[in-house]
Design a protein around this motif. Structure first.
Motif, PDB file in Angstrom:
ATOM      1  N   GLY A  89      -2.170  33.897  34.342  1.00  0.00           N
ATOM      2  CA  GLY A  89      -3.538  34.356  34.543  1.00  0.00           C
ATOM      3  C   GLY A  89      -4.526  33.539  33.736  1.00  0.00           C
ATOM      4  N   ILE A  90      -4.169  33.273  32.484  1.00  0.00           N
ATOM      5  CA  ILE A  90      -5.036  32.456  31.627  1.00  0.00           C
ATOM      6  C   ILE A  90      -5.145  31.044  32.181  1.00  0.00           C
ATOM      7  CG2 ILE A  90      -5.269  31.415  29.332  1.00  0.00           C
ATOM      8  CD1 ILE A  90      -3.863  33.933  28.234  1.00  0.00           C
ATOM      9  N   ALA A  91      -3.999  30.467  32.554  1.00  0.00           N
ATOM     10  CA  ALA A  91      -3.990  29.096  33.053  1.00  0.00           C
ATOM     11  C   ALA A  91      -4.789  28.965  34.356  1.00  0.00           C
ATOM     12  CB  ALA A  91      -2.550  28.634  33.271  1.00  0.00           C
ATOM     13  N   GLU A  92      -4.655  29.952  35.250  1.00  0.00           N
ATOM     14  CA  GLU A  92      -5.402  29.908  36.510  1.00  0.00           C
ATOM     15  C   GLU A  92      -6.902  29.914  36.259  1.00  0.00           C
ATOM     16  OE1 GLU A  92      -4.313  32.948  39.226  1.00  0.00           O
ATOM     17  OE2 GLU A  92      -2.239  32.263  39.448  1.00  0.00           O
ATOM     18  N   GLU A  93      -7.339  30.771  35.344  1.00  0.00           N
ATOM     19  CA  GLU A  93      -8.776  30.828  35.079  1.00  0.00           C
ATOM     20  C   GLU A  93      -9.269  29.558  34.395  1.00  0.00           C
ATOM     21  OE1 GLU A  93     -10.712  32.947  36.442  1.00  0.00           O
ATOM     22  OE2 GLU A  93      -8.927  33.895  37.286  1.00  0.00           O
ATOM     23  N   LEU A  94      -8.480  28.977  33.507  1.00  0.00           N
ATOM     24  CA  LEU A  94      -8.871  27.712  32.890  1.00  0.00           C
ATOM     25  C   LEU A  94      -9.090  26.640  33.951  1.00  0.00           C
ATOM     26  CD1 LEU A  94      -6.474  27.487  29.793  1.00  0.00           C
ATOM     27  CD2 LEU A  94      -8.943  27.922  29.772  1.00  0.00           C
ATOM     28  N   TYR A  95      -8.240  26.674  34.973  1.00  0.00           N
ATOM     29  CA  TYR A  95      -8.379  25.662  36.021  1.00  0.00           C
ATOM     30  C   TYR A  95      -9.450  26.033  37.049  1.00  0.00           C
ATOM     31  CZ  TYR A  95      -7.718  22.804  40.088  1.00  0.00           C
ATOM     32  OH  TYR A  95      -7.980  21.975  41.147  1.00  0.00           O
ATOM     33  N   PHE A  96      -9.290  27.177  37.717  1.00  0.00           N
ATOM     34  CA  PHE A  96     -10.166  27.493  38.845  1.00  0.00           C
ATOM     35  C   PHE A  96     -11.599  27.809  38.426  1.00  0.00           C
ATOM     36  CE2 PHE A  96      -6.005  28.153  40.758  1.00  0.00           C
ATOM     37  CZ  PHE A  96      -6.174  27.525  41.988  1.00  0.00           C
ATOM     38  N   ARG A  97     -11.778  28.605  37.369  1.00  0.00           N
ATOM     39  CA  ARG A  97     -13.132  28.921  36.922  1.00  0.00           C
ATOM     40  C   ARG A  97     -13.587  28.017  35.789  1.00  0.00           C
ATOM     41  NH1 ARG A  97     -11.282  31.677  41.010  1.00  0.00           N
ATOM     42  NH2 ARG A  97      -9.708  32.578  39.622  1.00  0.00           N
ATOM     43  N   GLY A  98     -12.697  27.144  35.332  1.00  0.00           N
ATOM     44  CA  GLY A  98     -13.074  26.169  34.328  1.00  0.00           C
ATOM     45  C   GLY A  98     -13.228  24.795  34.933  1.00  0.00           C
ATOM     46  N   ALA A  99     -12.107  24.097  35.104  1.00  0.00           N
ATOM     47  CA  ALA A  99     -12.131  22.711  35.582  1.00  0.00           C
ATOM     48  C   ALA A  99     -12.671  22.578  37.004  1.00  0.00           C
ATOM     49  CB  ALA A  99     -10.725  22.124  35.499  1.00  0.00           C
ATOM     50  N   LEU A 100     -12.123  23.350  37.928  1.00  0.00           N
ATOM     51  CA  LEU A 100     -12.528  23.205  39.333  1.00  0.00           C
ATOM     52  C   LEU A 100     -13.984  23.615  39.533  1.00  0.00           C
ATOM     53  CD1 LEU A 100     -11.618  22.441  42.188  1.00  0.00           C
ATOM     54  CD2 LEU A 100     -11.000  24.850  42.549  1.00  0.00           C
ATOM     55  N   TYR A 101     -14.395  24.704  38.911  1.00  0.00           N
ATOM     56  CA  TYR A 101     -15.776  25.163  39.040  1.00  0.00           C
ATOM     57  C   TYR A 101     -16.745  24.079  38.589  1.00  0.00           C
ATOM     58  CZ  TYR A 101     -19.681  28.489  38.993  1.00  0.00           C
ATOM     59  OH  TYR A 101     -20.864  29.138  39.239  1.00  0.00           O
ATOM     60  N   THR A 156     -14.375  36.779  39.605  1.00  0.00           N
ATOM     61  CA  THR A 156     -14.329  35.874  38.457  1.00  0.00           C
ATOM     62  C   THR A 156     -15.242  34.667  38.656  1.00  0.00           C
ATOM     63  OG1 THR A 156     -12.330  34.841  39.398  1.00  0.00           O
ATOM     64  CG2 THR A 156     -12.013  36.555  37.729  1.00  0.00           C
ATOM     65  N   GLY A 157     -15.434  34.260  39.915  1.00  0.00           N
ATOM     66  CA  GLY A 157     -16.369  33.171  40.191  1.00  0.00           C
ATOM     67  C   GLY A 157     -17.801  33.562  39.855  1.00  0.00           C
ATOM     68  N   LEU A 158     -18.168  34.794  40.204  1.00  0.00           N
ATOM     69  CA  LEU A 158     -19.500  35.295  39.863  1.00  0.00           C
ATOM     70  C   LEU A 158     -19.654  35.416  38.344  1.00  0.00           C
ATOM     71  CD1 LEU A 158     -19.954  38.026  42.624  1.00  0.00           C
ATOM     72  CD2 LEU A 158     -21.216  35.877  42.429  1.00  0.00           C
ATOM     73  N   GLN A 159     -18.581  35.850  37.678  1.00  0.00           N
ATOM     74  CA  GLN A 159     -18.627  35.911  36.215  1.00  0.00           C
ATOM     75  C   GLN A 159     -18.849  34.532  35.609  1.00  0.00           C
ATOM     76  OE1 GLN A 159     -14.845  38.381  35.626  1.00  0.00           O
ATOM     77  NE2 GLN A 159     -16.064  38.888  33.827  1.00  0.00           N
ATOM     78  N   ARG A 160     -18.161  33.553  36.163  1.00  0.00           N
ATOM     79  CA  ARG A 160     -18.310  32.178  35.663  1.00  0.00           C
ATOM     80  C   ARG A 160     -19.742  31.700  35.831  1.00  0.00           C
ATOM     81  NH1 ARG A 160     -19.520  27.740  34.384  1.00  0.00           N
ATOM     82  NH2 ARG A 160     -18.188  25.891  34.186  1.00  0.00           N
ATOM     83  N   ARG A 161     -20.349  32.030  36.957  1.00  0.00           N
ATOM     84  CA  ARG A 161     -21.729  31.617  37.204  1.00  0.00           C
ATOM     85  C   ARG A 161     -22.685  32.300  36.227  1.00  0.00           C
ATOM     86  NH1 ARG A 161     -26.316  33.154  40.030  1.00  0.00           N
ATOM     87  NH2 ARG A 161     -25.382  35.174  40.481  1.00  0.00           N
ATOM     88  N   VAL A 162     -22.434  33.565  35.941  1.00  0.00           N
ATOM     89  CA  VAL A 162     -23.321  34.324  35.058  1.00  0.00           C
ATOM     90  C   VAL A 162     -23.151  33.920  33.601  1.00  0.00           C
ATOM     91  CG1 VAL A 162     -23.736  36.625  34.091  1.00  0.00           C
ATOM     92  CG2 VAL A 162     -23.604  36.317  36.563  1.00  0.00           C
ATOM     93  N   GLY A 211     -18.855  30.342  31.366  1.00  0.00           N
ATOM     94  CA  GLY A 211     -17.592  30.022  30.699  1.00  0.00           C
ATOM     95  C   GLY A 211     -16.408  30.757  31.289  1.00  0.00           C
ATOM     96  N   VAL A 212     -15.242  30.574  30.674  1.00  0.00           N
ATOM     97  CA  VAL A 212     -13.989  31.093  31.218  1.00  0.00           C
ATOM     98  C   VAL A 212     -13.490  32.374  30.538  1.00  0.00           C
ATOM     99  CG1 VAL A 212     -13.229  28.814  31.969  1.00  0.00           C
ATOM    100  CG2 VAL A 212     -12.614  29.616  29.674  1.00  0.00           C
ATOM    101  N   LEU A 213     -14.104  32.771  29.423  1.00  0.00           N
ATOM    102  CA  LEU A 213     -13.603  33.941  28.701  1.00  0.00           C
ATOM    103  C   LEU A 213     -13.679  35.201  29.551  1.00  0.00           C
ATOM    104  CD1 LEU A 213     -12.507  35.257  26.160  1.00  0.00           C
ATOM    105  CD2 LEU A 213     -14.869  35.506  25.337  1.00  0.00           C
ATOM    106  N   GLY A 214     -14.829  35.450  30.162  1.00  0.00           N
ATOM    107  CA  GLY A 214     -14.981  36.631  31.011  1.00  0.00           C
ATOM    108  C   GLY A 214     -13.982  36.663  32.155  1.00  0.00           C
ATOM    109  N   PRO A 215     -13.885  35.586  32.946  1.00  0.00           N
ATOM    110  CA  PRO A 215     -12.890  35.561  34.016  1.00  0.00           C
ATOM    111  C   PRO A 215     -11.458  35.775  33.525  1.00  0.00           C
ATOM    112  CG  PRO A 215     -14.510  33.846  34.377  1.00  0.00           C
ATOM    113  CD  PRO A 215     -14.819  34.442  33.032  1.00  0.00           C
TER     114      PRO A 215
END
Length: 245
Positions: free
Chosen positions: A153-165, A204-210, A213-217
């Motif tokens: 879960g942590i790794a997915e968010e680092l990538y999808f809402r971190g790097a990819l976003y 989580t994408g909306l969280q990233r936009r708001v 960062g990746v902590l919330g997602p």
């Protein structure tokens, strides 16, 4: 007197709709590098995910495959460039790490999915693939599966809402990352996981936009995924007794 509808509206407005101001500018060279790393990581991750979800319950290869998947997401994310934790709006109008806010979103998302699972348990062609996926926890070690679930879960968010976003740019970033996340989830061939990927990816994408960062997602994702791991089997068993399964 507190109005629960107003409270919920204000909460969703602050957590999912009103962005926090930030400056995450980077050079064109770094942006292009981020894109290349993100694409390579995505291809590798999708292949490993599809393979992992097709491994029979109880097979030790499942643990190694899912750990390898987490490694791919995390290494790709950290190798793509700088990531940010992000900040969210508080009830007083100040900015802080979005911890309680994200826990609340995770609980709401979990409650929604458990309610849906209760209904789905009465539809065999939808319930059976979910039961087969949960067999990894029933047949194998639940603490180990929980640890791997958290790491992934942590790794997915680092990538999808971190790097990819960050790699897709600001325009339509939520829509694009949600679509990609849903498509990758679909590689497992489980219909309800696709729906889960869409819902989790959007929130989580909306969280990233708001928050920027990746902590919330990460917090929202972990609250949902670990809650599903521990509570979904009981929910499905209760539903089966109700539906006469």
């Amino acid at each position: 007197m507190i109005n629960p509808v107003t409270e919920l509206r204000d909460f969703l407005q602050a957590s999912l709709l009103t962005p926090v101001e930030r400056d995450h500018w980077e050079s064109d060279a770094r942006f292009q590098r981020r894109r290349v790393v993100a694409v390579v990581t995505l291809v590798l991750g999708a292949v490993v995910l599809a393979t992992a979800l097709r491994i029979e319950p109880g097979d030790p290869r499942f643990y190694w495959a899912t750990l390898a998947l987490a490694g791919i997401w995390a290494i790709g994310a950290l190798g793509s460039g700088k990531l940010w934790l992000g900040r969210g709006h508080t009830r007083t109008g100040e900015l802080a790490r979005p911890i309680v806010q994200s826990l609340s979103l995770g609980v709401l998302l979990l409650a929604l999915f458990l309610a849906g699972a209760f209904v789905v348990a009465g539809i065999p062609f939808l319930a059976e693939p979910v039961q087969n996926l949960l067999d990894h926890a029933r047949v194998g070690s639940l603490p180990l599966v929980a640890a791997i679930t958290a790491v992934n879960g942590i790794a997915e968010e680092l990538y999808f809402r971190g790097a990819l976003y960050s790699a897709v740019g600001q325009k339509h970033a939520v829509a694009i990352t949600t679509a990609v996340y849903t498509a990758v989830t679909a590689a497992g061939g489980i219909a309800l996981l696709v729906l889960a990927g869409l819902a989790v990816g959007l929130i989580t994408g909306l969280q990233r936009r708001v928050t920027g960062g990746v902590l919330g997602p990460i917090i929202t994702h972990l609250t949902w995924s670990l809650g599903m791991l521990f509570l979904l089997p009981t929910t499905l068993d209760l539903a089966s007794s109700v539906w006469g399964g």
